[in-house]
Design a protein around this motif. Structure first.
Motif, mmCIF file in Angstrom:
data_model
loop_
_atom_site.group_PDB
_atom_site.id
_atom_site.type_symbol
_atom_site.label_atom_id
_atom_site.label_comp_id
_atom_site.label_asym_id
_atom_site.label_seq_id
_atom_site.Cartn_x
_atom_site.Cartn_y
_atom_site.Cartn_z
ATOM 1 N N TYR A 1 0.822 -1.207 0.000
ATOM 2 C CA TYR A 1 0.000 0.000 0.000
ATOM 3 C C TYR A 1 0.856 1.257 0.000
ATOM 4 C CZ TYR A 1 -3.928 -3.015 1.419
ATOM 5 O OH TYR A 1 -4.896 -3.989 1.475
ATOM 6 N N GLN A 2 0.456 2.238 -0.805
ATOM 7 C CA GLN A 2 1.069 3.554 -0.799
ATOM 8 C C GLN A 2 -0.071 4.576 -0.897
ATOM 9 O OE1 GLN A 2 4.419 4.001 -0.364
ATOM 10 N NE2 GLN A 2 3.930 6.147 -0.038
ATOM 11 N N PRO A 3 -0.764 4.830 0.224
ATOM 12 C CA PRO A 3 -1.938 5.707 0.203
ATOM 13 C C PRO A 3 -1.612 7.098 -0.340
ATOM 14 C CG PRO A 3 -1.863 4.470 2.244
ATOM 15 C CD PRO A 3 -0.554 4.234 1.558
ATOM 16 N N PHE A 4 -2.633 7.739 -0.935
ATOM 17 C CA PHE A 4 -2.413 8.983 -1.654
ATOM 18 C C PHE A 4 -3.629 9.892 -1.566
ATOM 19 C CE2 PHE A 4 -4.410 5.950 -4.500
ATOM 20 C CZ PHE A 4 -5.480 6.675 -4.992
ATOM 21 N N LEU A 5 -3.392 11.156 -1.900
ATOM 22 C CA LEU A 5 -4.429 12.138 -2.210
ATOM 23 C C LEU A 5 -4.029 12.760 -3.540
ATOM 24 C CD1 LEU A 5 -6.907 13.962 -1.447
ATOM 25 C CD2 LEU A 5 -5.241 15.519 -0.411
ATOM 26 N N LYS A 6 -4.931 12.720 -4.519
ATOM 27 C CA LYS A 6 -4.611 13.214 -5.851
ATOM 28 C C LYS A 6 -5.665 14.202 -6.328
ATOM 29 C CE LYS A 6 -2.122 9.062 -7.375
ATOM 30 N NZ LYS A 6 -2.003 8.005 -8.418
ATOM 31 N N SER A 7 -5.252 15.062 -7.265
ATOM 32 C CA SER A 7 -6.182 15.981 -7.910
ATOM 33 C C SER A 7 -6.370 15.551 -9.359
ATOM 34 C CB SER A 7 -5.665 17.419 -7.839
ATOM 35 O OG SER A 7 -4.479 17.559 -8.601
ATOM 36 N N LEU A 8 -7.597 15.712 -9.838
ATOM 37 C CA LEU A 8 -7.939 15.305 -11.194
ATOM 38 C C LEU A 8 -8.565 16.484 -11.917
ATOM 39 C CD1 LEU A 8 -8.174 12.875 -13.211
ATOM 40 C CD2 LEU A 8 -10.501 12.576 -12.329
ATOM 41 N N ALA A 9 -7.919 16.926 -12.992
ATOM 42 C CA ALA A 9 -8.442 18.044 -13.779
ATOM 43 C C ALA A 9 -9.587 17.555 -14.651
ATOM 44 C CB ALA A 9 -7.335 18.655 -14.628
ATOM 45 N N ILE A 10 -10.696 18.289 -14.622
ATOM 46 C CA ILE A 10 -11.890 17.911 -15.379
ATOM 47 C C ILE A 10 -12.153 18.957 -16.462
ATOM 48 C CG2 ILE A 10 -14.357 17.417 -15.260
ATOM 49 C CD1 ILE A 10 -12.738 15.404 -13.755
ATOM 50 N N GLY B 1 1.489 -21.452 -12.323
ATOM 51 C CA GLY B 1 2.156 -20.164 -12.459
ATOM 52 C C GLY B 1 1.394 -18.979 -11.908
ATOM 53 N N ILE B 2 0.168 -19.178 -11.427
ATOM 54 C CA ILE B 2 -0.607 -18.071 -10.857
ATOM 55 C C ILE B 2 0.077 -17.597 -9.577
ATOM 56 C CG2 ILE B 2 -2.821 -17.370 -9.854
ATOM 57 C CD1 ILE B 2 -2.960 -17.843 -12.836
ATOM 58 N N PRO B 3 0.407 -16.292 -9.455
ATOM 59 C CA PRO B 3 1.036 -15.795 -8.228
ATOM 60 C C PRO B 3 0.045 -15.767 -7.071
ATOM 61 C CG PRO B 3 0.629 -13.994 -9.758
ATOM 62 C CD PRO B 3 0.285 -15.252 -10.497
ATOM 63 N N LEU B 4 0.500 -16.200 -5.907
ATOM 64 C CA LEU B 4 -0.322 -16.265 -4.697
ATOM 65 C C LEU B 4 0.415 -15.578 -3.555
ATOM 66 C CD1 LEU B 4 -1.412 -20.028 -4.904
ATOM 67 C CD2 LEU B 4 -2.676 -18.037 -5.742
ATOM 68 N N SER B 5 -0.311 -15.333 -2.458
ATOM 69 C CA SER B 5 0.320 -14.700 -1.301
ATOM 70 C C SER B 5 -0.502 -14.979 -0.053
ATOM 71 C CB SER B 5 0.444 -13.180 -1.508
ATOM 72 O OG SER B 5 -0.837 -12.577 -1.595
ATOM 73 N N GLY B 6 0.098 -14.690 1.083
ATOM 74 C CA GLY B 6 -0.581 -14.799 2.369
ATOM 75 C C GLY B 6 0.217 -14.059 3.417
ATOM 76 N N ASN B 7 -0.429 -13.751 4.537
ATOM 77 C CA ASN B 7 0.232 -13.055 5.641
ATOM 78 C C ASN B 7 0.647 -14.068 6.707
ATOM 79 O OD1 ASN B 7 -0.353 -10.706 4.291
ATOM 80 N ND2 ASN B 7 -2.108 -10.165 5.574
ATOM 81 N N LEU B 8 1.939 -14.148 6.964
ATOM 82 C CA LEU B 8 2.470 -15.113 7.921
ATOM 83 C C LEU B 8 2.792 -14.420 9.241
ATOM 84 C CD1 LEU B 8 3.522 -17.981 8.560
ATOM 85 C CD2 LEU B 8 5.751 -17.258 7.635
ATOM 86 N N GLY C 1 -3.746 -12.534 -8.810
ATOM 87 C CA GLY C 1 -2.443 -12.598 -8.151
ATOM 88 C C GLY C 1 -2.041 -11.348 -7.411
ATOM 89 N N GLN C 2 -2.924 -10.354 -7.323
ATOM 90 C CA GLN C 2 -2.567 -9.103 -6.656
ATOM 91 C C GLN C 2 -2.430 -9.298 -5.137
ATOM 92 O OE1 GLN C 2 -5.416 -6.094 -7.802
ATOM 93 N NE2 GLN C 2 -4.567 -5.898 -9.861
ATOM 94 N N VAL C 3 -1.576 -8.475 -4.537
ATOM 95 C CA VAL C 3 -1.374 -8.522 -3.086
ATOM 96 C C VAL C 3 -1.971 -7.268 -2.456
ATOM 97 C CG1 VAL C 3 0.708 -9.906 -3.274
ATOM 98 C CG2 VAL C 3 0.908 -7.417 -3.203
ATOM 99 N N ASN C 4 -2.476 -7.432 -1.257
ATOM 100 C CA ASN C 4 -3.029 -6.306 -0.500
ATOM 101 C C ASN C 4 -2.400 -6.338 0.882
ATOM 102 O OD1 ASN C 4 -5.437 -5.102 -2.223
ATOM 103 N ND2 ASN C 4 -5.502 -7.320 -2.463
ATOM 104 N N PHE C 5 -1.334 -5.528 1.042
ATOM 105 C CA PHE C 5 -0.484 -5.672 2.215
ATOM 106 C C PHE C 5 0.339 -4.410 2.412
ATOM 107 C CE2 PHE C 5 3.648 -6.796 4.063
ATOM 108 C CZ PHE C 5 3.282 -7.551 5.166
ATOM 109 N N SER C 6 0.660 -4.116 3.654
ATOM 110 C CA SER C 6 1.652 -3.090 3.969
ATOM 111 C C SER C 6 2.486 -3.571 5.143
ATOM 112 C CB SER C 6 0.975 -1.770 4.338
ATOM 113 O OG SER C 6 1.937 -0.855 4.858
ATOM 114 N N PRO C 7 3.811 -3.492 5.032
ATOM 115 C CA PRO C 7 4.648 -3.881 6.173
ATOM 116 C C PRO C 7 4.482 -2.941 7.358
ATOM 117 C CG PRO C 7 5.973 -2.866 4.441
ATOM 118 C CD PRO C 7 4.604 -3.070 3.869
#
Length: 823
Positions: free
Chosen positions: A465-474, A562-569, A600-606
């Motif tokens: 995770y790399q949380p953010f605040l962004k602006s979007l020009a419309i 070949g599918i990437p996997l993950s888990g929290n140990l 195969g996406q991961v949802n994690f932050s150290p």
């Protein structure tokens, strides 16, 4: 000593053991500490951004609360004496106010505690003008509405007659903050015994298809119909702060209501008879009525049929207008969505939906704003005539979000399109807040400054995770059909996990964020990015000493294909590989995908703090286990292939890859690994034990094991039993109970209200295993639903799991245990 006393002693010991088995037990102290820890606080921000309310939740309820009189009607569970839900999800016991205008980096933030008028409260809100904070107080007599004047520090009780909250705790402020609309009880006392309607219960078909899921707590007979009507009827009422009262229409079953931004009209949805016995109350036939704020009925806008006749398919909807709502950017304009395919997502159609609007005095026909090829999931209105629309295609597992000019909705400007589960491409939430138009407070609008909006999110990526605040020009006048990419205004520190909670100011940029580290729990922090100053607003102490020093790491690996996997140990404090393998508890929940890359996406932050939930597996780290949590169990179907066509094969491949990885790391040995899961995770556990020898034991909570009892689909499986009988048979662990040859702990709430997971599912699986000579234990919790709530139940659940793991995993017996016990 004679033989008779010996026999009597043995008999007394046996009886004592049996008696003890029927009583609530408590686990080891470390697990008790997890249950007894304080829950996370909630917050509310006033519209003027001066006040932050910190709400302290009530701890776990007692079993006596669940054991009180309860009626189960049309998907509701009600307290007939109180006219409110018998199972309240979130209750608070304290409100603390922080004045954000007085926050200073050099001083600790001061909190002002509000003296509450009730011991337990729900639905805390600020008034639109930020002068008041309101809440519903709960007592043995029922619910009442209270308003606290922040400046005067005085609480006012608005209603003398109690509320009718049977359909939920609802109320809405006038936009001018001079009053509140809510449902007032029309019946003082209710007695189920006073309803005397007996006779045969008869149901008929009518040649219309009604492919609905299996639901609990539905209406069953005329007596249920009568009770439902009596308990849900109420008088919609405007309670002004000056004491004036206006009745809105007559007594009826008011399921929802919305006040126009001008405060001149109110839109009301009412449930219509006859009531369905196939669907829950919110899918009953309804009428949509329009009143002026004085209570005069103006017009019936729509009559909606029961959703029991909604066509099959995830994107199918009931016929007629839906998502009827006031445009937040207009004083008196209603917008709504209408299906162009008669609500049937199986029908071929160039466009699925149409967005329309109608304005006061509501005498003209509704005008079309736009049409969409996918189903409209959500519409949000913004400042400067901006509007945002979300479309969804469940068959494609895709979602897309576009903008349009609400004054000239000629075409949509695409912002993004992504897979439903694609967290890497998720731009997060768009900033919306109450706005003033022509000096009057309106509803929540997408905030626009200098033709830009703000959005914030977790920022999931392969690196974490790399949380953010962004602006979007419309620029809606541009010839380009796609909105350009965003500009980053702020992002989390590298060594912390910081997420945006509130945006207080754009220029200079001032935020309230949640900050946590691997060592410190989440706390609220005020930051001024221009001055580079900050102030902690609230900090919770969650230190659980038995878990101090526990480590957590993201483990990535690949499935055989070949599918990437993950888990929290999670590993116990002080553990080193040279100490040798540990007993392992794995915990997982299968999820379906149409895209292998997304799977195969991961949802994690150290930097994420390890909050330890008593309902998860992490508490057992204190008992010396390695816990492998959130183990990836993707079930993937590419192209025309359905994910569940290879459910069992993929499930076993996922589990085998996880076990191979832990063994190769030296963390586990193959003889001491248990698998656990809740709900669909329990279904997974039973399947893994039936079709593999990978695990030493299993824990299955609140699951469904016989898919013929959910014949019109389950999870994201849309084929019914008659379309795919072989699938339903092969995927049901009940069908293969003779192959479950590892010890299985089965637990279930005796009043499970979740669709498909009848308590009978666990009882039948247990009886099958027992009849076939297998090894199982069934534990059912009185008064509990799908997720267990009472403190006694949660403690006993942990005790059962602790005993089971200690017996079958931590100290694995040399000979198989064939005993079967019933609790």
């Amino acid at each position: 000593m004679s033989r008779m006393p010996l026999f009597m002693f043995a008999l007394i010991a046996l009886v004592s053991h049996i008696s003890q088995a029927d009583e609530y037990q408590v686990p080891s102290q470390a697990l008790q500490d997890v249950v007894n820890q304080n829950k996370k606080v909630s917050t509310r921000l006033s519209a003027n951004k001066q006040w932050l309310a910190v709400l302290s939740p009530k701890s776990h309820i007692e079993i006596q609360t669940l054991a009180q009189t309860e009626l189960k009607l049309a998907g509701l569970r009600l307290s007939p004496e109180q006219l409110l839900p018998s199972r309240i999800k979130s209750q608070y016991i304290r409100i603390e106010l922080i004045d954000l205008t007085k926050v200073s980096p050099s001083k600790a933030s001061k909190k002002h505690s509000i003296r509450l008028a009730a011991a337990n409260i729900v639905k805390v809100k600020f008034s639109p003008d930020s002068r008041f904070i309101s809440y519903i107080g709960i007592s043995a007599q029922g619910a009442h509405l209270y308003v606290y004047d922040i400046e005067k520090q005085v609480t006012q009780k608005l209603n003398t007659t109690r509320l009718n909250a049977s359909l939920g705790f609802r109320y809405q402020w006038l936009h001018n903050s001079q009053g509140v609309v809510t449902n007032i009880a029309s019946v003082n006392d209710f007695s189920a015994g006073s309803i005397d309607k007996f006779g045969p219960n008869i149901s008929n078909t009518n040649a219309q298809k009604a492919p609905r899921r299996t639901y609990q707590d539905l209406l069953k007979n005329a007596q249920d119909d009568e009770m439902f009507g009596q308990l849900t009827q109420s008088q919609l009422t405007l309670l002004r702060l000056n004491g004036d009262i206006s009745l809105i229409g007559q007594v009826d079953i008011n399921i929802s209501y919305q006040i126009s931004p001008s405060d001149e009209y109110i839109l009301v949805k009412r449930i219509s008879a006859p009531f369905s016995r196939m669907v829950k109350y919110y899918d009953f036939a309804q009428s949509v009525e329009l009143f002026d704020i004085s209570g005069k009925h103006l017009k019936t806008l729509a009559q909606l049929e029961s959703s029991e006749f909604r066509p099959s398919g995830s994107d199918s909807v009931r016929k007629g207008p839906r998502q009827i709502h006031w445009r937040a950017d207009k004083p008196d304009t209603l917008a709504f969505v209408k299906a162009l395919d008669r609500g049937d997502s199986n029908a071929k159609a160039q466009n699925r939906d149409q967005l329309l609007q109608i304005s006061a005095p509501f005498k003209e026909e509704a005008t079309s704003l736009l049409k969409t090829p996918w189903r409209i999931n959500k519409v949000q209105w913004g400042e400067n005539s901006l509007a945002m629309i979300t479309e969804k295609s469940s068959s494609k597992k895709q979602i897309r979000v576009s903008f349009f000019d609400s004054n000239k909705p000629a075409e949509l400007k695409l912002w993004y399109q992504k897979s439903l589960r694609d967290t890497y491409a998720d731009p997060g939430r768009v900033l919306a807040q109450r706005a003033k138009i022509n000096g009057k407070i309106h509803g929540r609008l997408i905030s626009i400054e200098d033709n830009t909006l703000l959005h914030y999110g977790l920022g999931a990526s392969p690196q974490g995770y790399q949380p953010f605040l962004k602006s979007l020009a419309i620029n809606l006048t541009s010839a380009k059909k796609v909105i350009p990419s965003s500009e980053t205004l702020w992002e989390s520190s590298v060594n912390k996990l910081e997420t945006v909670r509130y945006v207080l100011s754009r220029t200079p940029l001032k935020l309230i964020i949640n900050r946590q580290t691997s060592e410190n729990p989440a706390h609220l922090v005020f930051i001024d990015t221009a001055n580079k100053t900050e102030q902690i607003l609230y900090q919770a102490d969650r230190e659980l000493s038995p878990y101090k020093g526990m480590t957590r790491q993201l483990v990535t690996y690949k499935r055989a294909d070949g599918i990437p996997l993950s888990g929290n140990l999670y590993l116990p404090a002080g553990y080193k590989k040279e100490h040798g393998p540990l007993p392992v508890l794995m915990w997982a929940y299968p999820r379906e995908f149409k895209n292998s890359k997304v799977a195969g996406q991961v949802n994690f932050s150290p930097n994420q703090y390890s909050y330890i939930s008593p309902k998860g597996p992490i508490p057992f780290v204190a008992n010396g286990y390695a816990v492998f949590d959130r183990v990836a169990m993707p079930i993937i179907g590419i192209g025309k292939e359905k994910p569940n066509d290879s459910f069992r094969t993929q499930l076993i491949d996922n589990a085998a890859a996880a076990i191979d990885t832990l063994v190769d790391m030296g963390i586990a040995d193959r003889e001491r690994i248990a698998i656990g899961g809740h709900s669909y995770g329990a279904f997974m556990v039973a399947n893994l034990l039936a079709h593999s020898d990978l695990f030493a034991a299993g824990i299955a909570r609140s699951g469904a094991y016989n898919r013929s009892l959910t014949p019109f689909g389950f999870q994201y499986e849309k084929r019914n039993f008659w379309e795919a009988p072989s699938l339903y048979q092969q995927i049901s662990p009940f069908t293969h109970a003779d192959k479950i040859d590892e010890p299985l702990l089965i637990m279930h709430g005796e009043m499970d209200s979740n669709s498909g997971t009848y308590p009978m599912q666990s009882a039948r699986l247990f009886k099958a295993i027992r009849g076939l000579g297998g090894n199982a234990r069934l534990v059912t919790f009185p008064y509990e639903s799908h997720s267990y709530k009472a403190k006694e139940s949660i403690l006993h659940m942990l005790w059962e799991q602790e005993q089971w793991l200690d017996k079958h995993v931590s100290h694995k017996p040399s000979a198989p245990d064939t005993a079967v016990s019933f609790h």
